[in-house]
Each structure stands twice: as C-alpha cells, then as structure tokens.
Scaffold this active site. Structure first.
Site, PDB file in Angstrom:
ATOM      1  N   THR A 186     122.063  -3.228 -20.615  1.00 59.84           N
ATOM      2  CA  THR A 186     123.530  -3.148 -20.742  1.00 59.84           C
ATOM      3  C   THR A 186     123.994  -4.434 -21.417  1.00 59.84           C
ATOM      4  OG1 THR A 186     123.885  -4.207 -18.631  1.00 59.84           O
ATOM      5  CG2 THR A 186     123.704  -1.815 -18.605  1.00 59.84           C
ATOM      6  N   GLU A 331     123.667   3.438 -18.296  1.00 59.71           N
ATOM      7  CA  GLU A 331     123.055   3.862 -17.030  1.00 59.71           C
ATOM      8  C   GLU A 331     122.979   5.389 -16.896  1.00 59.71           C
ATOM      9  OE1 GLU A 331     125.281   1.501 -17.450  1.00 59.71           O
ATOM     10  OE2 GLU A 331     124.968  -0.191 -16.082  1.00 59.71           O
ATOM     11  N   LYS A 439     147.786  -4.012 -12.705  1.00 56.04           N
ATOM     12  CA  LYS A 439     148.578  -3.626 -11.532  1.00 56.04           C
ATOM     13  C   LYS A 439     149.944  -4.269 -11.646  1.00 56.04           C
ATOM     14  CE  LYS A 439     144.686  -3.034  -8.481  1.00 56.04           C
ATOM     15  NZ  LYS A 439     143.671  -4.006  -8.887  1.00 56.04           N
ATOM     16  N   TRP A 444     149.596   1.265 -10.974  1.00 59.07           N
ATOM     17  CA  TRP A 444     148.598   0.984 -11.993  1.00 59.07           C
ATOM     18  C   TRP A 444     149.086   1.436 -13.358  1.00 59.07           C
ATOM     19  CZ3 TRP A 444     143.064   2.487  -9.926  1.00 59.07           C
ATOM     20  CH2 TRP A 444     142.763   1.652  -8.856  1.00 59.07           C
TER      21      TRP A 444
HETATM   22  P1  ADP Z   1     127.734  -1.472 -21.972  1.00 57.81           P
HETATM   23  O1  ADP Z   1     126.352  -1.743 -22.411  1.00 57.81           O
HETATM   24  O2  ADP Z   1     128.833  -2.310 -22.552  1.00 57.81           O
HETATM   25  O3  ADP Z   1     127.896  -1.138 -20.519  1.00 57.81           O
HETATM   26  P2  ADP Z   1     127.845   1.223 -22.585  1.00 57.81           P
HETATM   27  O4  ADP Z   1     127.586   1.643 -23.958  1.00 57.81           O
HETATM   28  O5  ADP Z   1     126.932   1.576 -21.511  1.00 57.81           O
HETATM   29  O6  ADP Z   1     128.001  -0.240 -22.776  1.00 57.81           O
HETATM   30  O7  ADP Z   1     129.352   1.510 -22.211  1.00 57.81           O
HETATM   31  C1  ADP Z   1     129.771   2.276 -21.125  1.00 57.81           C
HETATM   32  C2  ADP Z   1     131.255   2.160 -20.929  1.00 57.81           C
HETATM   33  O8  ADP Z   1     131.975   2.463 -22.125  1.00 57.81           O
HETATM   34  C3  ADP Z   1     131.777   3.159 -19.942  1.00 57.81           C
HETATM   35  O9  ADP Z   1     131.551   2.750 -18.618  1.00 57.81           O
HETATM   36  C4  ADP Z   1     133.251   3.217 -20.301  1.00 57.81           C
HETATM   37  O10 ADP Z   1     133.976   2.140 -19.758  1.00 57.81           O
HETATM   38  C5  ADP Z   1     133.231   3.051 -21.798  1.00 57.81           C
HETATM   39  N1  ADP Z   1     133.352   4.358 -22.438  1.00 57.81           N
HETATM   40  C6  ADP Z   1     132.380   5.135 -22.935  1.00 57.81           C
HETATM   41  N2  ADP Z   1     132.885   6.248 -23.493  1.00 57.81           N
HETATM   42  C7  ADP Z   1     134.229   6.191 -23.333  1.00 57.81           C
HETATM   43  C8  ADP Z   1     135.327   7.043 -23.682  1.00 57.81           C
HETATM   44  N3  ADP Z   1     135.159   8.172 -24.337  1.00 57.81           N
HETATM   45  N4  ADP Z   1     136.558   6.647 -23.336  1.00 57.81           N
HETATM   46  C9  ADP Z   1     136.770   5.478 -22.674  1.00 57.81           C
HETATM   47  N5  ADP Z   1     135.783   4.644 -22.341  1.00 57.81           N
HETATM   48  C10 ADP Z   1     134.531   4.979 -22.654  1.00 57.81           C
END
Ligand code: ADP
Length: 542
Positions: A186, A331, A439, A444
């Site tokens: 990640t 994940e 917030k 929210w």
């Molecule tokens: P990182 O390695 O930064 O965790 P990921 O590629 O695993 O990157 O990113 C996952 C995160 O990206 C998600 O938990 C969410 O917050 C955001 N995300 C993914 N797809 C979307 C979407 N369609 N809309 C909003 N947020 C998204």
C-alpha cells in the site's frame, strides 16, 4: 460425502495455458519504452512465460522467492506476471512513483531476489540498488544491444538474452492454490507501507468475478486498454481476466498523455479502457478542443478515486461511452464494488440515473460489505447514514505480509478506512477516507461531494476539500483549487457556484488557489501534504 468432481487447484498458470490453447491468435499490443508498437499473440506470451520460468530456475530461485518489477504496462511485464507466479515464485510489483528510499525499504522488506526493470527506471535503480541488500540479480527489460555499458549495476543482464538462452520446454508445476502468487505494498501515507500478499486462489476467483457482466463485462470480442498500472494492484486484475476471456490486450507503456492514449484507442480498436480519473481528464482535455470522437470505445471503468459527475457526463453525452464507476483497494486485489444500473432504473430521468452512477456501486459476488458505527454496530442501508465500511471475502486481505500492523480484521471483517453510505438496493457510496472526513457543527460533510461541485466549474482542473479547525464549528471546509491553463475564476465566483448545489452550511468557507495539486504515488490527491502546505492558513472570518 464428498463431491466426485475433479479437484484441480486454481493456479495462475492455467490462465495463460487456456489463452494459448483457446485464444492463441488473440493479440497483445504494447507501446514500448523504445517508442514503437510491439505486437504478438497469447501463444507468444505463453511461450515466453515458460522461458521466464526456466530462466528463474536457472538463477536457482526457490519456490516462493520474490521477483520484483519496476515496469510499465507492456508485454514483458505480462510475461513476468505469468512466468514468475506460474513457476511458484512471488511477483512483487513495485510502484516506481514511490520515493527511492521507500522503494529500497520495500525491496528489503519483501526480501526480493531479482529486480526486472524498464530502462526508463535505470536512474531509479542506480539510485537505490546499493540499499537493496537482498537483490542478487538485476534484469533490464530490453534487447541485449540496448543494455547500457556502464550502468554501475552489478551483473546487469538484458531480459532478451536472459530468457533467450532458454527453451520454452517447461511444464507448469502443480501446487496448493493457496500459495502466494504476488504482492503489492500500500502507499503507506502514514508509516511504512504494508504488503497485501495475494494467492493463486484469490487471484483466480477475482479474475472470474471481474469478468462478469455486471462487473467489467469482458469477452473475447473486447480489445482492452488497461491504463491503470500493472505496477500497482495488478492493473485491477485485467492481465488475468483478459487471458481468462481471450480478450485482446493493449498496453500503453510509458505514454500516458492524452494524445498517446487517444491515438492508441483508435489505432487498436479499443472497446474497453480502465483508468483513474486523472488519466481520463488528460485524454478528454486533448479530445475536446480538437473535436475528436471515438470509433470503437464503448465502456470505461473508472476508479481509484471518486469519478466526478462532469466526467461521467462528458463520456456519456459527448462520446457515447458508458462509465462504470468502481471502488477497490490494494487489500481487495483490488475490486470491491462496481456501478451498473438495474432494470428497475430504466424509467428514471437522466438526473436520477446520474445520481446512481456517481455511487461506487454494488458488491461483486465474493465481497460482502457493511457499514458500522464507532461501536461496531451495523448501520442501516438507507443511502443516508454514514459509517465505516467493512468488507470480507476470499480476495480480501486476512493479514499483512510478515504480520505487519497486527491483525487487521475486526470480527472477521476488514475495516477499509473509508466512510460510506449503502442504499436499499445495495449501492455503496464513498463519502471520504475516514481521516479526511470533515466534521462541522456535529454533522459530517463529504469532501468528495464538495470537490465534485468545484470540478464541474469550467475553469477548475482539480479541487481538494479539507477541514480547517474552527473555534465554534469544530471544522469548516475550504477548497484548494488548481485552475485550468488559461482559465480564470475568482474566489467569490466559485463560492457563488455552490449556490443551490448543496446545503448552505456545506459550502466551503474559502477558496485557496494553488499552482499544482500534491499527488501520491497511486495518482490520488495527497491531502496530508496539502494540509502541510496550508498549515499557516487561517479562515477569513476567524
Ligand atoms: P493505497 O495504496 O493508497 O491504499 P489503493 O489503490 O489501495 O491505494 O487505494 C484505495 C483507496 O482509494 C480506497 O480505500 C478509497 O479511499 C479510494 N478509492 C478507490 N476507488 C474509489 C472510488 N471510486 N471513489 C472514491 N474513492 C476511491
């Protein structure tokens, strides 16, 4: 009583064997680092993946040893996807956009034995190789005559001579389907990155599910362009699902600018493309002024960050391309939800349909989800109640590699760190990362909603909404904006633009214009850095 059907482990090698036997002449086309287009077929991919497997045997690599890549989307990377995992080793795709220190840390943590890299990453490898204590073999993904003479990298070999020394006479080994196949760290915006370690079984189940009609709807008739990188979350599993369906694959290599992507789509009759919003923004930015249209593109899956309504609208109304909004994360291998409409939505107005398309969509079979409050109590699916999104399923992480960070699960569910609503039809909508929630006065505010309105303004290229501490309201939203080149909008004009589009108390208190948006390694706005940039900022009325 056990069933009496054949028990075959679900292995990644079976995908490329299938593609070779049943779709052997389907094409794989790649824009190369060298600039030219390379084309061959699944038969060739299978042949050369077996050469990779033999070449790894030649290096005396043990079962489950890690082989790292620093590479663009391209045919050699695809061969490594199959050759490394198929032979029982673990493919570790490294994101080249990470800081070099982080790349060194990751390579050591994964205990990578081999690093295969595109020549465009040579300077990066030169900068980090002395820190990588476990890597014994460096392979440049190029022909022998392109190998740099004085690279300073010990024992550097060219990929073509490395695999060229091998025949393709190789039988893929059979082993437990729960064996690790690949890994992805990640981005680690806080602390060190942690790795998701995928298995053959999780990858195959994900590949089946991703191809379903209400998910990516992939078939042998498609020509697929994954702009989403193979160096992060396996290009959303497309390299596997394409082989499973026999679809043509088109790889953009390093040329991700709007013009190159558009030209590749047209030249290779791409029907289906996948990428993050920023990539499509560049492409639409290239197409609009030139009055260009698509001749074959029908669908595009957009995810990784929230897809703004203006983009869904432009794709659909101006270009006749259906947008499939998707959500997932490292994940989750990565797909969790995808947005397609149901029959019951047919009679809805365009505006009502748009409201649904903006959601991140319904759970894919294999992923279950729920929203919970701070005490872990499940919240109702009414489309309004916000909660922490938890998921579970056979391609959701159970533990991080080497147990980093302890047990990530809560009662068997993985807390995603996202805040979402789920409606009565099961459509999930992300409102924020939990750390980005604003917030204000006990309520929210969804930063995504506020950003979507700003980017609908014709002069706004990018917008990020963050909360600023406020003595009375706790926090108030402000919006940081990057203007489109040559376009103007004032603070007051943009604030006025919110009128009637959201509740008054959700309208940002201020607009801060910035020259460039800080972006993370996975193409997302980096709000942590934005907050640092604006640490001396004070709200106007306070
Ligand atoms: P990182 O390695 O930064 O965790 P990921 O590629 O695993 O990157 O990113 C996952 C995160 O990206 C998600 O938990 C969410 O917050 C955001 N995300 C993914 N797809 C979307 C979407 N369609 N809309 C909003 N947020 C998204």
């Amino acid at each position: 009583m056990l069933g009496l059907m054949q028990s075959q482990p679900l292995l990644i090698s079976s995908l490329i064997e299938f593609a070779e036997r049943h779709h052997g002449d389907a094409e794989v086309v790649s824009r190369r680092v060298e600039g030219d287009l390379h084309r061959y077929t699944y038969k060739d991919v299978a042949h050369r993946s077996r050469q990779v497997a033999r070449a790894l045997d030649g290096l005396k690599l043990a079962f489950s040893d890690r082989v790292a890549t620093l590479a663009w989307n391209g045919y050699r990377h695809l061969e490594l996807y199959y050759g490394v995992s198929g032979s029982g080793r673990v493919l570790h795709t490294i994101n080249p956009r990470l800081h070099p220190d982080q790349i060194g840390w990751i390579a050591n943590h994964a205990e990578d034995q081999v690093l295969c890299f595109d020549l465009s990453f040579l300077p990066l490898v030169q900068a980090v190789h002395s820190k990588c204590t476990t890597i014994k073999h460096y392979i440049a993904l190029c022909d022998a005559d392109k190998l740099p003479a004085d690279s300073g990298i010990p024992g550097l070999q060219s990929y073509e001579s490395w695999i060229g020394a091998q025949t393709s006479d190789y039988a893929w080994p059979t082993f437990d389907e729960n064996t690790a196949s690949s890994m992805c760290y990640t981005s680690g915006t806080t602390g060190h990155p942690k790795a998701a370690l995928y298995s053959h079984r999780s990858t195959l189940l994900h590949a089946y599910a991703a191809a379903l009609p209400d998910v990516m709807c992939l078939s042998a008739r498609d020509s697929i362009l994954p702009v989403v990188p193979m160096f992060h979350v396996n290009a959303w599993g497309i390299p596997y699902s394409a082989a499973l369906t026999g679809a043509k694959l088109v790889f953009p290599g390093p040329a991700m600018d709007g013009k190159s992507i558009y030209e590749l789509i047209e030249a290779e009759k791409v029907t289906y493309a996948a990428g993050v919003p920023t990539v499509w923004q560049m492409m639409l930015g290239h197409m609009k002024p030139a009055g260009l249209k698509f001749s074959t593109l029908r669908r595009t899956v957009i995810g990784g960050s929230a897809c703004p309504p203006a983009m869904i609208h432009a794709f659909q109304e101006d270009y006749g391309v259906e947008v499939l909004h998707a959500w997932g994360m490292t994940e989750l291998s990565p797909l969790g939800t995808l947005c397609t409409l149901k029959n019951k939505h047919d009679g809805l107005s365009a505006d009502e349909k748009m409201k649904i398309r903006l959601k991140q969509g319904r759970a894919i079979f294999g992923v279950d989800m729920k929203i919970v409050d701070a005490a872990g109590k499940e919240l109702s699916w009414d489309g309004k109640t916000f909660g922490d999104l938890h998921v579970k399923g056979p391609w959701v992480v159970q533990d991080y590699y080497k147990g980093e960070g302890g047990n990530p699960l809560v009662d068997g569910w993985f807390p995603t760190g996202d805040v979402a609503t789920i409606d009565a039809d099961g459509y999930m909508q992300i409102t924020d990362r939990s750390k980005d929630v604003i917030k204000s006065g006990g309520e929210w505010i969804s930063s995504i909603d506020i950003e979507n309105i700003a980017v609908a303004h014709p002069a706004v290229a990018m917008a990020a909404c963050i909360g600023i501490a406020h003595p009375k309201w706790d926090e108030r939203p402000i919006i940081a904006v990057v203007k489109k080149p040559g376009m103007e909008v004032s603070r007051d004009e943009l604030i006025a633009f919110y009128e009637g589009k959201t509740a008054k108390w959700q309208v940002p208190d201020d607009v801060v214009f910035i020259d460039a948006m800080p972006m993370g390694a996975t193409g997302k706005m980096l709000k942590t850095r934005l907050r640092e940039m604006l640490k001396d900022y004070r709200l106007p009325q306070v």
